[in-house]
Motif scaffolding. Sequence first.
Motif, PDB file in Angstrom:
ATOM      1  N   VAL A 144      29.893  42.929  24.994  1.00 38.78           N
ATOM      2  CA  VAL A 144      30.617  43.835  25.530  1.00 38.78           C
ATOM      3  C   VAL A 144      29.541  44.226  26.499  1.00 38.78           C
ATOM      4  O   VAL A 144      28.394  44.646  26.509  1.00 38.78           O
ATOM      5  N   SER A 145      30.220  44.273  27.878  1.00 39.66           N
ATOM      6  CA  SER A 145      29.545  44.833  29.116  1.00 39.66           C
ATOM      7  C   SER A 145      30.111  45.992  29.646  1.00 39.66           C
ATOM      8  O   SER A 145      31.459  46.011  29.745  1.00 39.66           O
ATOM      9  N   GLU A 156      30.640  51.467  34.875  1.00 40.21           N
ATOM     10  CA  GLU A 156      29.660  52.703  34.877  1.00 40.21           C
ATOM     11  C   GLU A 156      30.005  53.928  34.989  1.00 40.21           C
ATOM     12  O   GLU A 156      29.200  54.608  34.571  1.00 40.21           O
ATOM     13  N   SER A 157      30.719  54.257  35.855  1.00 36.53           N
ATOM     14  CA  SER A 157      31.011  55.661  36.261  1.00 36.53           C
ATOM     15  C   SER A 157      31.710  56.363  35.330  1.00 36.53           C
ATOM     16  O   SER A 157      32.119  57.610  35.484  1.00 36.53           O
ATOM     17  N   SER A 158      32.385  55.671  34.305  1.00 37.55           N
ATOM     18  CA  SER A 158      33.080  56.422  33.291  1.00 37.55           C
ATOM     19  C   SER A 158      32.438  57.154  32.385  1.00 37.55           C
ATOM     20  O   SER A 158      31.416  56.718  31.957  1.00 37.55           O
ATOM     21  N   PRO A 159      32.366  58.420  32.045  1.00 38.24           N
ATOM     22  CA  PRO A 159      31.966  59.078  31.156  1.00 38.24           C
ATOM     23  C   PRO A 159      31.975  58.330  29.747  1.00 38.24           C
ATOM     24  O   PRO A 159      31.156  59.011  28.746  1.00 38.24           O
ATOM     25  N   VAL A 160      33.015  57.621  29.521  1.00 39.11           N
ATOM     26  CA  VAL A 160      33.098  56.941  28.322  1.00 39.11           C
ATOM     27  C   VAL A 160      33.012  55.420  28.474  1.00 39.11           C
ATOM     28  O   VAL A 160      33.647  54.661  27.973  1.00 39.11           O
ATOM     29  N   ALA A 161      32.048  55.340  29.194  1.00 37.24           N
ATOM     30  CA  ALA A 161      31.812  53.645  29.848  1.00 37.24           C
ATOM     31  C   ALA A 161      31.679  52.844  28.565  1.00 37.24           C
ATOM     32  O   ALA A 161      32.413  51.794  28.302  1.00 37.24           O
ATOM     33  N   ALA A 201      34.666  49.907  27.795  1.00 36.82           N
ATOM     34  CA  ALA A 201      34.103  48.543  27.738  1.00 36.82           C
ATOM     35  C   ALA A 201      34.543  47.905  26.552  1.00 36.82           C
ATOM     36  O   ALA A 201      35.068  46.932  26.732  1.00 36.82           O
ATOM     37  N   GLY A 202      34.428  48.639  25.322  1.00 37.32           N
ATOM     38  CA  GLY A 202      34.983  47.960  24.066  1.00 37.32           C
ATOM     39  C   GLY A 202      36.586  47.726  24.026  1.00 37.32           C
ATOM     40  O   GLY A 202      37.105  47.112  23.610  1.00 37.32           O
ATOM     41  N   LEU A 203      37.388  48.639  24.904  1.00 37.70           N
ATOM     42  CA  LEU A 203      38.657  48.670  24.762  1.00 37.70           C
ATOM     43  C   LEU A 203      39.061  47.604  25.667  1.00 37.70           C
ATOM     44  O   LEU A 203      39.749  46.618  25.287  1.00 37.70           O
ATOM     45  N   ARG A 204      38.457  47.348  26.744  1.00 42.75           N
ATOM     46  CA  ARG A 204      38.789  46.282  27.849  1.00 42.75           C
ATOM     47  C   ARG A 204      38.423  44.748  26.919  1.00 42.75           C
ATOM     48  O   ARG A 204      39.191  44.024  27.181  1.00 42.75           O
ATOM     49  N   ALA A 205      37.101  44.663  26.115  1.00 45.66           N
ATOM     50  CA  ALA A 205      36.854  43.547  25.441  1.00 45.66           C
ATOM     51  C   ALA A 205      37.959  43.179  24.329  1.00 45.66           C
ATOM     52  O   ALA A 205      38.290  42.070  23.907  1.00 45.66           O
ATOM     53  N   VAL A 232      35.033  37.692  34.629  1.00 43.18           N
ATOM     54  CA  VAL A 232      35.725  37.454  33.152  1.00 43.18           C
ATOM     55  C   VAL A 232      35.192  38.394  32.326  1.00 43.18           C
ATOM     56  O   VAL A 232      34.023  38.530  32.020  1.00 43.18           O
ATOM     57  N   VAL A 233      35.945  38.910  31.485  1.00 44.15           N
ATOM     58  CA  VAL A 233      35.539  39.776  30.445  1.00 44.15           C
ATOM     59  C   VAL A 233      35.110  39.178  29.369  1.00 44.15           C
ATOM     60  O   VAL A 233      35.755  38.322  28.618  1.00 44.15           O
ATOM     61  N   ASP A 234      33.903  39.473  28.945  1.00 49.53           N
ATOM     62  CA  ASP A 234      33.306  38.680  27.709  1.00 49.53           C
ATOM     63  C   ASP A 234      33.575  39.763  26.264  1.00 49.53           C
ATOM     64  O   ASP A 234      32.857  40.708  26.479  1.00 49.53           O
ATOM     65  N   PHE A 235      34.205  39.167  25.420  1.00 42.84           N
ATOM     66  CA  PHE A 235      34.436  40.063  24.229  1.00 42.84           C
ATOM     67  C   PHE A 235      33.465  39.687  23.191  1.00 42.84           C
ATOM     68  O   PHE A 235      33.419  40.454  22.069  1.00 42.84           O
ATOM     69  N   HIS A 236      32.516  38.644  23.332  1.00 38.11           N
ATOM     70  CA  HIS A 236      31.605  38.547  22.440  1.00 38.11           C
ATOM     71  C   HIS A 236      30.242  39.476  22.856  1.00 38.11           C
ATOM     72  O   HIS A 236      29.520  40.046  21.751  1.00 38.11           O
TER      73      HIS A 236
END
Length: 161
Positions: free
Chosen positions: A10-11, A16-21, A25-29, A4-8
């Motif tokens: 951000v994780s 983690e393997s993304s160079p812009v992780a 993560a902020g985009l996903r949130a 479950v993506v937590d937007f409060h």
Amino acid sequence: MAYVVDFHTVSTRGLESSPVADALAGLRANEARYFKNKYDHVFTVEPADEARPVIDWVSHILAEERDIVIASRPLEATTFEVEGIRIAYVFYESGLSINVMYTVDNAEKRAVGFKLSEGMDIPTELDSFKFARQKSALAGTIRGSYFVIKNEYDPEIAADT
């Protein structure tokens, strides 16, 4: 295992393997917050190896509609239905997010959206698209574009995850 993506809080879990992780993560949130606020839907993602049907469905639509093959490795995906719309998301290692909004009963409201995380370049396979900028408290500057889906694709294929 689904997450479950937590937007409060951000994780980068799963990204983690993304160079812009952090930006991804902020985009996903940001997407999780949108669906919670608009549809009261809890945004849940799965690792790519557990979400093959949805990734294949999105890839098939890209290939058939625009002859697009995404070079980056998918990290996570999700699919769900709200208010008669089959929605699929794939988050890629490059920082790219692709979503398909596919109305089940209305062929005129179907589209593929692309969002680029802050800090990533436009992928070569998408360089023909114009990207608009959008500010997000969670994701910084998001660049987005889209195209309308013209053909029929069985949305139940994506629902098999």
